[in-house]
Motif scaffolding. Structure first.
Motif, mmCIF file in Angstrom:
data_model
loop_
_atom_site.group_PDB
_atom_site.id
_atom_site.type_symbol
_atom_site.label_atom_id
_atom_site.label_comp_id
_atom_site.label_asym_id
_atom_site.label_seq_id
_atom_site.Cartn_x
_atom_site.Cartn_y
_atom_site.Cartn_z
ATOM 1 N N GLN A 6 0.827 -1.197 0.000
ATOM 2 C CA GLN A 6 0.000 0.000 0.000
ATOM 3 C C GLN A 6 0.866 1.253 0.000
ATOM 4 O O GLN A 6 1.911 1.302 0.610
ATOM 5 C CB GLN A 6 -0.911 0.019 1.232
ATOM 6 C CG GLN A 6 -1.907 -1.131 1.261
ATOM 7 C CD GLN A 6 -3.087 -0.888 0.352
ATOM 8 O OE1 GLN A 6 -3.278 0.208 -0.141
ATOM 9 N NE2 GLN A 6 -3.876 -1.912 0.114
ATOM 10 N N ARG A 7 0.379 2.283 -0.659
ATOM 11 C CA ARG A 7 1.064 3.575 -0.646
ATOM 12 C C ARG A 7 0.729 4.315 0.645
ATOM 13 O O ARG A 7 -0.268 4.037 1.302
ATOM 14 C CB ARG A 7 0.619 4.421 -1.845
ATOM 15 C CG ARG A 7 0.927 3.805 -3.185
ATOM 16 C CD ARG A 7 0.629 4.794 -4.306
ATOM 17 N NE ARG A 7 -0.703 5.338 -4.224
ATOM 18 C CZ ARG A 7 -1.775 4.722 -4.710
ATOM 19 N NH1 ARG A 7 -1.648 3.549 -5.290
ATOM 20 N NH2 ARG A 7 -2.961 5.271 -4.616
ATOM 21 N N ASP A 10 -2.957 5.217 2.058
ATOM 22 C CA ASP A 10 -3.992 4.328 1.534
ATOM 23 C C ASP A 10 -4.226 3.113 2.431
ATOM 24 O O ASP A 10 -5.156 2.355 2.207
ATOM 25 C CB ASP A 10 -3.595 3.816 0.144
ATOM 26 C CG ASP A 10 -3.608 4.935 -0.894
ATOM 27 O OD1 ASP A 10 -4.225 5.971 -0.590
ATOM 28 O OD2 ASP A 10 -3.009 4.778 -1.958
ATOM 29 N N THR A 11 -3.400 2.930 3.424
ATOM 30 C CA THR A 11 -3.408 1.698 4.205
ATOM 31 C C THR A 11 -4.422 1.735 5.334
ATOM 32 O O THR A 11 -4.562 2.741 6.022
ATOM 33 C CB THR A 11 -2.014 1.438 4.800
ATOM 34 O OG1 THR A 11 -1.046 1.544 3.771
ATOM 35 C CG2 THR A 11 -1.945 0.053 5.393
ATOM 36 N N GLU A 12 -5.117 0.621 5.529
ATOM 37 C CA GLU A 12 -6.023 0.468 6.649
ATOM 38 C C GLU A 12 -5.640 -0.769 7.446
ATOM 39 O O GLU A 12 -4.968 -1.669 6.932
ATOM 40 C CB GLU A 12 -7.472 0.345 6.161
ATOM 41 C CG GLU A 12 -7.999 1.619 5.523
ATOM 42 C CD GLU A 12 -9.482 1.524 5.204
ATOM 43 O OE1 GLU A 12 -10.051 0.408 5.330
ATOM 44 O OE2 GLU A 12 -10.078 2.549 4.847
ATOM 45 N N SER A 275 2.691 2.887 6.095
ATOM 46 C CA SER A 275 2.803 2.030 4.910
ATOM 47 C C SER A 275 2.915 0.568 5.330
ATOM 48 O O SER A 275 3.246 0.260 6.476
ATOM 49 C CB SER A 275 4.032 2.420 4.071
ATOM 50 O OG SER A 275 5.221 2.213 4.812
#
Length: 390
Positions: A6-7, A10-12, A275
């Protein structure tokens, strides 16, 4: 094992759980409550949770959304709960200053706490509240009947296991005859060291009772420590039990503002995750030793292990009220407090409103206004021009 790349931004948390589901779910490394939380967060707002369709009652535009998991450990499902809880709390708070007190336990007790979470967390709640009650009622200190709002947190910034209580205590209280309101001075009404000793004594008394009654499981590596009460007592009383006073709140509005961003926190929010790749997670954390924000790099499995430590037992209440602030005293002693302060207790503006009406007032807009025609309202089960409001 699935790969995550993930960039930044954008990460969860759910992405990280998905990458390690074979390791944690299939191999059975979690207890029942942790398994439920893991699956809920993993599937939150996906097809696994089901969906619902809203239709505009004016233009007929439709919108399909996946359901939330509503798990209290999910970082995506706390915002609305937080808003509603804070609004309900406003009418129960006394319009006075508040002290923010934090109660912690020594390092050697943490393995026992993790093995007996429901019992030990309850003892931590009860002991800290009783310590404040005893200190406040002592005529040598303030001589009043006090109360508190207590919140349990189990984590530190690095996701390490650190059970502690955050407590809000009114700066004063009614005297023991309930004839006048006695306000505390600028400093906390009892020296912190004295409060720490009172707290330690009460907690250890409860702990000895629970051990003698065989109500607790003892960690395998600490059996020698808990084999004799004398050894345990010597260890406990040789440690300093950290109790400290944080900033003081000047009134109910400051308290509500603080609670709104604090009580419904989970161990880590999605915004702190920087990240993720196939093997490691990077997240922001605050190092209180130098008060600087840093980046921590952990293997994915270790990150998830740390996060899952903070899943509370099912049905366990992490926010509790004691003394004059307890629910049992809401219409008796709290009413007396307002009378002694010569302030009229107001009724919440939101009393009697539905959840969606409250949200509309808080957000300043109708969350179900149709974005297509900007006139209609999105409703459930629309058929032949009729439908239910969401």
């Amino acid at each position: 094992m699935e790969t995550v790349n993930q960039r930044n931004g954008d990460t969860e948390l759910s992405d990280i759980l998905r990458s390690q589901k074979e390791n944690f779910l299939i191999r059975g490394r979690l207890c029942t409550d942790q398994m439920r939380a893991y699956n809920d967060i993993l599937h939150c707002r996906t097809s696994k949770m089901g969906s619902h369709t809203l239709t505009c009652d004016t233009c007929g535009d439709t919108r399909t959304s996946y359901n939330s998991c509503r798990n209290r450990h999910c970082p995506k499902c706390q915002y609305v709960k937080q808003l509603l809880w804070v609004e309900k709390l406003k009418c129960r708070l006394l319009p006075v200053r508040y002290f923010h007190v934090v109660f912690t336990v020594p390092e050697f007790l943490k393995p026992l706490f993790y093995l007996n979470q429901r019992e030990c967390y309850s003892m931590l709640f009860a002991s800290s509240a009783l310590a404040v009650k005893k200190a406040a009622s002592n005529p040598a200190f303030l001589g009043v009947e006090s109360g508190c709002l207590s919140v349990l947190h189990t984590w530190g910034q690095a996701l390490n296991y650190h059970p502690h209580i955050h407590m809000l205590v009114p700066a004063g209280g009614p005297d023991l005859d309930h004839m006048e309101w006695v306000a505390a001075k600028k400093m906390f009404f009892v020296p912190v060291k004295a409060l720490s000793q009172i707290f330690r004594g009460i907690f250890m008394e409860k702990l000895f009772f629970a051990l003698e009654a065989n109500q607790l499981r003892v960690p395998e590596k600490q059996k020698c420590l808990y084999a004799a009460m004398g050894i345990l007592k010597k260890e406990a009383y040789s440690k300093f039990w950290h109790v400290y006073i944080k900033k003081t709140f000047k009134g109910a509005n400051q308290v509500v503002s603080y609670l709104g961003r604090y009580t419904h926190r989970v161990a880590i929010s999605n915004s702190r995750i920087v990240s993720v790749n196939a093997t490691t997670v990077k997240f922001r954390w605050k190092d209180y030793r130098d008060n600087k924000t840093k980046i921590m790099d952990l293997p994915c499995a270790e990150f998830i292990r740390r996060f899952m430590q903070h899943v509370l037992p099912n049905g366990f209440y992490k926010i509790r009220y004691y003394g004059i602030m307890s629910s049992a005293n809401s219409k008796t002693k709290m009413e007396e407090c307002f009378r002694l302060l010569r302030i009229t207790r107001f009724i919440s503006f939101y009393q009697g409103l539905s959840t969606y009406e409250i949200l509309e007032e808080i957000l300043g807009r109708d969350p179900f206004r149709c974005t297509c025609c900007n006139r209609g309202r999105m409703v459930y089960g629309l058929a032949k021009g009729k439908g239910k409001e969401p």
